[in-house]
Write a protein that holds these residues in place. Structure first.
Motif, PDB file in Angstrom:
ATOM      1  N   ALA A 177      -1.438  -0.552  -9.265  1.00  0.00           N
ATOM      2  CA  ALA A 177      -0.168   0.117  -9.585  1.00  0.00           C
ATOM      3  C   ALA A 177       0.055   0.166 -11.094  1.00  0.00           C
ATOM      4  CB  ALA A 177       0.995  -0.606  -8.901  1.00  0.00           C
ATOM      5  N   ASP A 178      -0.276  -0.920 -11.792  1.00  0.00           N
ATOM      6  CA  ASP A 178      -0.144  -0.955 -13.255  1.00  0.00           C
ATOM      7  C   ASP A 178      -0.981   0.142 -13.910  1.00  0.00           C
ATOM      8  OD1 ASP A 178       1.615  -3.062 -13.229  1.00  0.00           O
ATOM      9  OD2 ASP A 178       0.123  -4.590 -13.764  1.00  0.00           O
ATOM     10  N   HIS A 179      -2.212   0.308 -13.420  1.00  0.00           N
ATOM     11  CA  HIS A 179      -3.089   1.352 -13.979  1.00  0.00           C
ATOM     12  C   HIS A 179      -2.534   2.749 -13.695  1.00  0.00           C
ATOM     13  CE1 HIS A 179      -6.320  -1.083 -15.582  1.00  0.00           C
ATOM     14  NE2 HIS A 179      -6.319  -1.808 -14.482  1.00  0.00           N
ATOM     15  N   GLY A 180      -1.917   2.899 -12.520  1.00  0.00           N
ATOM     16  CA  GLY A 180      -1.284   4.178 -12.193  1.00  0.00           C
ATOM     17  C   GLY A 180      -0.154   4.504 -13.153  1.00  0.00           C
ATOM     18  N   TYR A 232       0.828  -1.215   0.000  1.00  0.00           N
ATOM     19  CA  TYR A 232       0.000   0.000   0.000  1.00  0.00           C
ATOM     20  C   TYR A 232       0.862   1.265   0.000  1.00  0.00           C
ATOM     21  CZ  TYR A 232      -4.951  -1.387   0.672  1.00  0.00           C
ATOM     22  OH  TYR A 232      -6.238  -1.846   0.500  1.00  0.00           O
ATOM     23  N   LYS A 233       1.896   1.247   0.836  1.00  0.00           N
ATOM     24  CA  LYS A 233       2.767   2.433   0.947  1.00  0.00           C
ATOM     25  C   LYS A 233       3.409   2.758  -0.395  1.00  0.00           C
ATOM     26  CE  LYS A 233       6.556   4.424   3.626  1.00  0.00           C
ATOM     27  NZ  LYS A 233       7.616   4.205   4.627  1.00  0.00           N
ATOM     28  N   LEU A 234       3.955   1.736  -1.061  1.00  0.00           N
ATOM     29  CA  LEU A 234       4.570   1.940  -2.373  1.00  0.00           C
ATOM     30  C   LEU A 234       3.519   2.352  -3.396  1.00  0.00           C
ATOM     31  CD1 LEU A 234       6.963   1.802  -4.335  1.00  0.00           C
ATOM     32  CD2 LEU A 234       6.545  -0.666  -4.562  1.00  0.00           C
ATOM     33  N   LEU A 235       2.366   1.689  -3.377  1.00  0.00           N
ATOM     34  CA  LEU A 235       1.296   1.981  -4.326  1.00  0.00           C
ATOM     35  C   LEU A 235       0.840   3.432  -4.231  1.00  0.00           C
ATOM     36  CD1 LEU A 235      -1.003   1.265  -6.311  1.00  0.00           C
ATOM     37  CD2 LEU A 235      -2.332   0.458  -4.345  1.00  0.00           C
ATOM     38  N   LEU A 236       0.553   3.896  -3.026  1.00  0.00           N
ATOM     39  CA  LEU A 236       0.049   5.269  -2.853  1.00  0.00           C
ATOM     40  C   LEU A 236       1.093   6.302  -3.267  1.00  0.00           C
ATOM     41  CD1 LEU A 236      -1.902   4.684   0.465  1.00  0.00           C
ATOM     42  CD2 LEU A 236      -2.924   5.399  -1.717  1.00  0.00           C
TER      43      LEU A 236
END
Length: 220
Positions: A199-202, A127-131
């Protein structure tokens, strides 16, 4: 505005898309809150945010189509239309995936189960990396500046690596009998893959900007 100043109308569409991006980020943050709080209020908020995102998706898509129709055969407008539409669809998909996360967590709540402490730490790390990635991806879109794009791609690779690592750790816990829950142990891998897909969509958002910046800098 659409007829007289299509570029200005596109800027308005972008502003609304950035608002949509903020709502999606809030949804993902709230999904993490629900993981820890197990409070139905957090679950409900994610579902309400999903409705808001779907409404904005419909409105922006319709507005973009009107701009496109009014602009004739403007290549610049067509390019911005395609880029913005792709970005909107990526944010809409992220919101869908956020609802998937709370539905997975809800299975453990209803089953009166919890993830192991190690599993929770691994999910929180993702979550931390994703955000952080989503924040930087949105800034690339907001500023139309792809300077941080390569670093984002590196983080995408790292996200893939830790998903695989955490999946292996999970299977080891299962083999060692540490994870013996019915629901939590079965949905954990789905949680990891869902976070990785968001994350891919980001990264896709930033990729659309990067492609457009490259086209302009090469003189097309």
């Amino acid at each position: 505005m659409i007829t007289v100043f299509p570029e200005g109308a596109m800027q308005l569409a972008k502003k609304t898309t950035l608002k949509m991006a903020d709502i999606v980020t809030e949804s993902i943050q709230t999904s993490q809150s629900y993981l820890h709080s197990r409070d139905s209020e957090d679950y409900d908020v994610v579902m309400q945010l999903e409705e808001m995102v779907n409404k904005l998706d419909t409105e922006i898509t319709s507005y973009l189509l009107k701009i496109m129709k009014q602009s004739g055969n403007s290549a610049d407008v067509a390019e911005t239309y395609t880029k913005t539409l792709e970005i909107v669809k990526n944010y809409e998909r992220m919101s869908d995936l956020s609802t998937n996360l709370v539905e997975l967590y809800n299975m453990t709540v209803e089953g009166r189960e919890t993830f192991s402490e190690e599993a929770m730490e691994d999910i929180d790390t993702m979550y931390k990396l994703l955000l952080d990635m989503l924040h930087r991806s949105m800034k690339i879109y907001q500023n139309e500046d792809s300077a941080g794009y390569e670093l984002l791609l590196q983080d995408e690779e790292y996200m893939d690596l830790i998903e695989d690592k955490y999946r292996e750790k999970h299977f080891r816990r299962l083999a060692d009998g540490i994870c013996d829950t019915k629901f939590a142990s079965s949905v954990f891998v789905d949680v990891l893959s869902t976070l990785e897909r968001i994350a891919d969509h980001g990264v896709n958002v930033a990729r659309n900007v990067n492609s457009a910046v490259k086209m302009h800098s090469s003189g097309h």
